[in-house]
Design a protein around this motif. Structure first.
Motif: not given
Length: 213
Positions: A31, A33, A94, A97-98, A100-102, A104-105
């Motif tokens: 993932q 992650r 973090w 968290r993935t 990708t999510d980091i 983006q955010q």
């Protein structure tokens, strides 16, 4: 009495061989992650047993305190010693968290993390600090002797590799480390030398890579 000055006898040090093994794959690998707490994926035990058959016995055996590292080390020794210096990076806010999510955010924070080894935008442990505590442990092993195994995480393996070759910490993003990859070092009692770095398992593809790999 001889007028010649006596020369000091050379100090003979025990040769030390250290293999740093990246712990087996977890769901977090698949993932991308940032997690240290996942157990090994189903099937990793079989891959580990196959790997163990290809290698000479190790003694002593150390491992990072996280579950996946301990499960990996148990295949090589029923008496592996938990070593806090080999623990995974503290990812602070973090954690779990993935990437990708980091991205983006918090894209600016992620960029800062990638370019400044002393930064910790997540509130956890900077790469610089992680390398320092792992390197202190590594440098304490020069006179251990024998064939030692240390099971740790991909990021710690990368940081120790950069320490040994004296490369900048920002180079860690140019290194890919798969689960069960190995870094083998030798010491003459004074310094570590690189012997090999890569994946030793002959058969089977790794089920996933480290998020930082």
């Amino acid at each position: 009495m001889s007028s010649q000055t006596e020369q000091p006898k050379p100090v003979i040090s025990r040769a030390t061989r250290l293999t740093l093994l990246c712990r087996g794959a977890t769901l977090a690998n698949r993932q991308s992650r940032l997690s240290s707490d996942d157990p090994l994926l189903p099937g990793e035990q079989a891959r580990l047993r196959a790997l163990a058959l290809q290698l000479r016995p190790f003694f002593p055996v150390f491992c990072a305190p996280e579950r996946a590292a301990a499960e990996t080390a148990a295949v090589f020794s029923g008496d592996a010693a938990s070593c806090p210096a080999l623990r995974d990076l503290d990812y602070g806010r973090w954690a779990n968290r993935t990437i990708t999510d980091i991205a983006q955010q918090s894209p600016d924070d992620l960029q800062d993390w990638r370019t400044d080894p002393a930064s910790s935008p997540h509130g956890g442990e900077p790469f610089l600090a992680a390398q320092a505590r792992a390197s202190v442990w590594l440098e304490s092993l020069h006179s251990t002797g024998g064939n030692t195994l240390a099971v740790t995480h991909a990021i710690v393996l990368k940081l120790l590799f950069l320490h040994v070759i004296d490369a900048p910490l920002t180079s860690l993003w140019r290194i890919d480390v798969e689960p069960l990859a190995m870094l083998t070092l030798t010491s003459d009692g004074r310094r570590w030398a690189l012997r090999s770095f890569g994946t030793q398992l002959a058969a089977g593809s790794p089920p996933g890579e480290e998020p930082l790999g």
